[in-house]
Design a protein around this motif. Structure first.
Motif, PDB file in Angstrom:
ATOM      1  N   SER A 232      37.718  26.245  41.940  1.00 51.63           N
ATOM      2  CA  SER A 232      36.954  27.535  41.286  1.00 51.63           C
ATOM      3  C   SER A 232      38.643  28.635  40.513  1.00 51.63           C
ATOM      4  CB  SER A 232      36.438  28.091  41.304  1.00 51.63           C
ATOM      5  OG  SER A 232      35.005  27.083  41.363  1.00 51.63           O
ATOM      6  N   ARG A 233      39.136  29.406  39.379  1.00 51.33           N
ATOM      7  CA  ARG A 233      39.809  29.775  39.259  1.00 51.33           C
ATOM      8  C   ARG A 233      38.802  31.403  38.837  1.00 51.33           C
ATOM      9  NH1 ARG A 233      45.546  28.187  39.674  1.00 51.33           N
ATOM     10  NH2 ARG A 233      46.328  26.223  40.913  1.00 51.33           N
ATOM     11  N   ALA A 234      39.435  32.346  38.575  1.00 52.72           N
ATOM     12  CA  ALA A 234      39.001  32.941  37.419  1.00 52.72           C
ATOM     13  C   ALA A 234      40.643  34.337  37.333  1.00 52.72           C
ATOM     14  CB  ALA A 234      37.477  34.055  38.189  1.00 52.72           C
ATOM     15  N   LEU A 235      40.154  34.826  35.763  1.00 56.11           N
ATOM     16  CA  LEU A 235      41.253  35.101  35.426  1.00 56.11           C
ATOM     17  C   LEU A 235      40.875  37.157  35.928  1.00 56.11           C
ATOM     18  CD1 LEU A 235      44.150  35.049  34.068  1.00 56.11           C
ATOM     19  CD2 LEU A 235      42.523  35.831  31.933  1.00 56.11           C
ATOM     20  N   TRP A 236      41.807  37.681  35.865  1.00 53.21           N
ATOM     21  CA  TRP A 236      41.901  38.781  36.667  1.00 53.21           C
ATOM     22  C   TRP A 236      42.525  40.160  36.118  1.00 53.21           C
ATOM     23  CZ3 TRP A 236      37.880  42.004  39.957  1.00 53.21           C
ATOM     24  CH2 TRP A 236      37.129  41.493  40.356  1.00 53.21           C
TER      25      TRP A 236
ATOM     26  N   VAL B  16      42.723  34.551  40.448  1.00 53.67           N
ATOM     27  CA  VAL B  16      41.981  34.232  41.713  1.00 53.67           C
ATOM     28  C   VAL B  16      41.377  32.770  41.731  1.00 53.67           C
ATOM     29  CG1 VAL B  16      39.851  35.789  43.050  1.00 53.67           C
ATOM     30  CG2 VAL B  16      41.442  37.274  41.612  1.00 53.67           C
ATOM     31  N   VAL B  17      41.850  31.908  43.075  1.00 57.88           N
ATOM     32  CA  VAL B  17      42.114  30.689  43.317  1.00 57.88           C
ATOM     33  C   VAL B  17      40.964  30.474  44.286  1.00 57.88           C
ATOM     34  CG1 VAL B  17      42.947  28.645  43.911  1.00 57.88           C
ATOM     35  CG2 VAL B  17      44.282  30.887  41.872  1.00 57.88           C
ATOM     36  N   LYS B  18      39.792  29.765  44.227  1.00 59.15           N
ATOM     37  CA  LYS B  18      38.902  29.657  45.818  1.00 59.15           C
ATOM     38  C   LYS B  18      38.416  28.417  45.320  1.00 59.15           C
ATOM     39  CE  LYS B  18      35.711  31.303  48.108  1.00 59.15           C
ATOM     40  NZ  LYS B  18      34.116  32.046  48.708  1.00 59.15           N
ATOM     41  N   GLY B  19      38.902  26.984  45.753  1.00 54.72           N
ATOM     42  CA  GLY B  19      39.292  26.027  45.363  1.00 54.72           C
ATOM     43  C   GLY B  19      39.032  25.692  44.741  1.00 54.72           C
TER      44      GLY B  19
ATOM     45  N   LYS C 157      35.533  37.737  31.420  1.00 52.51           N
ATOM     46  CA  LYS C 157      34.940  36.316  32.191  1.00 52.51           C
ATOM     47  C   LYS C 157      34.988  34.716  31.916  1.00 52.51           C
ATOM     48  CE  LYS C 157      30.852  39.506  30.595  1.00 52.51           C
ATOM     49  NZ  LYS C 157      29.463  39.918  29.854  1.00 52.51           N
ATOM     50  N   ILE C 158      36.751  35.088  32.279  1.00 51.27           N
ATOM     51  CA  ILE C 158      37.667  33.413  31.833  1.00 51.27           C
ATOM     52  C   ILE C 158      37.661  32.611  33.827  1.00 51.27           C
ATOM     53  CG2 ILE C 158      39.234  32.658  31.429  1.00 51.27           C
ATOM     54  CD1 ILE C 158      39.564  34.637  29.342  1.00 51.27           C
ATOM     55  N   GLU C 159      36.226  31.604  32.980  1.00 50.11           N
ATOM     56  CA  GLU C 159      36.282  31.355  34.709  1.00 50.11           C
ATOM     57  C   GLU C 159      36.362  29.797  34.361  1.00 50.11           C
ATOM     58  OE1 GLU C 159      33.009  31.745  36.995  1.00 50.11           O
ATOM     59  OE2 GLU C 159      33.066  34.002  37.321  1.00 50.11           O
TER      60      GLU C 159
ATOM     61  N   ILE D 286      44.780  28.484  34.416  1.00 50.14           N
ATOM     62  CA  ILE D 286      44.227  28.867  32.746  1.00 50.14           C
ATOM     63  C   ILE D 286      44.924  29.477  32.133  1.00 50.14           C
ATOM     64  CG2 ILE D 286      42.715  31.426  32.456  1.00 50.14           C
ATOM     65  CD1 ILE D 286      41.610  31.427  34.635  1.00 50.14           C
ATOM     66  N   ALA D 287      46.216  29.765  33.203  1.00 50.49           N
ATOM     67  CA  ALA D 287      47.611  29.390  32.159  1.00 50.49           C
ATOM     68  C   ALA D 287      47.871  30.856  31.000  1.00 50.49           C
ATOM     69  CB  ALA D 287      48.256  27.760  31.720  1.00 50.49           C
TER      70      ALA D 287
END
Length: 254
Positions: free
Chosen positions: A92-96, A87-90, A110-112, A119-120
């Motif tokens: 920042s990336r979080a893994l879902w 999930v990309v915002k600017g 909780k990976i960000e 994140i690969a």
């Protein structure tokens, strides 16, 4: 518009266009090879769709991205039950994760990360572990990490300053980009507990002028006998990615 095409490696048929409508990017195969998941803006947002790889069905929406965010499919579990997406915002990336059975999403481990780089994530061949690049540890180190799947809260830092980690097909090694033109390998043992070695650089250079942050530029074939490299080209004195793929065979034998 951007579209996704499928090419039969036997070379006996022309490439087949899979997607229609909108910009369609970042395709990943399902573990059973029956579907392709991808990002599409066909409905206005940058959510994830999938459709049968044989072209017999239409695209089905899997996720809907909120305004200002985009969903990028990353890796499919070899058990075919879930896939991971960013999930990309600017910057920042979080893994879902997305569950195929119940069509539900939840944040994974909780990976960000906030440096604008991917994140690969990559699943181990047995689906029990995920290696990825993130920021963690007591010093906030950007490095390669491993977590169990599903996450338990346990995190192992296996290498520093690495990009695009990938598992060998037998699950005994993790290969990653160590820097400009350099690959490194880590030996891994998961039973009876997770253990790993110090990284060892693979003594062969490639893509010396390609920055390691410009997308993943290598892969291993299912039989593990060679690595595919996407080599850079020059344009006006600049190093730019090329659309050509160079295949180096007998990597370890040589």
């Amino acid at each position: 518009e951007h579209h996704i095409w499928i090419y039969d490696m036997d070379g006996n048929s022309a490439p087949r266009r899979l997607t229609f409508g909108g910009r369609n990017r970042f395709p990943i195969w399902s573990a059973d090879g029956r579907h392709v998941a991808f990002q599409s803006d066909r409905d206005g947002d940058l959510g994830i769709f999938w459709q049968p790889a044989d072209g017999t069905g239409t695209a089905e929406r899997l996720t809907k991205a909120e305004a200002g965010t985009s969903h990028v499919p990353d890796a499919w579990s070899p058990k075919n039950d879930v896939f991971l997406f960013s999930v990309v915002k600017g910057p920042s990336r979080a893994l879902w994760s997305f569950s195929v059975a119940d069509k539900k999403t939840e944040q994974f481990g909780k990976i960000e990360i906030r440096d604008g780089r991917p994140i690969a994530p990559a699943f181990s061949p047995d689906g029990r572990w995920v290696v990825y690049r993130s920021t963690g540890g007591d010093q906030g180190t950007t490095a390669n990490y491993v977590q169990p799947n599903p996450p338990t809260g346990t995190t192992y830092q296996v290498a520093t300053n690495g990009f695009h980690p990938a598992w060998s097909r037998d699950g005994r090694e993790i290969v990653y980009v160590q820097g400009f033109g350099r690959l490194a390998v880590i030996s891994v043992s998961t039973l009876p507990r997770f253990q790993f070695s110090e990284p060892v650089e693979i003594p062969r250079g490639f893509n010396e002028k390609m920055a390691p942050v410009i997308g993943k530029n290598f892969d291993m074939t299912p039989d593990g006998r060679f690595i595919d490299l996407v080599a850079p080209s020059q344009s006006g004195g600049r190093i730019v990615p090329t659309n050509e793929i160079s295949v180096i065979q007998n990597w370890f034998q040589e």
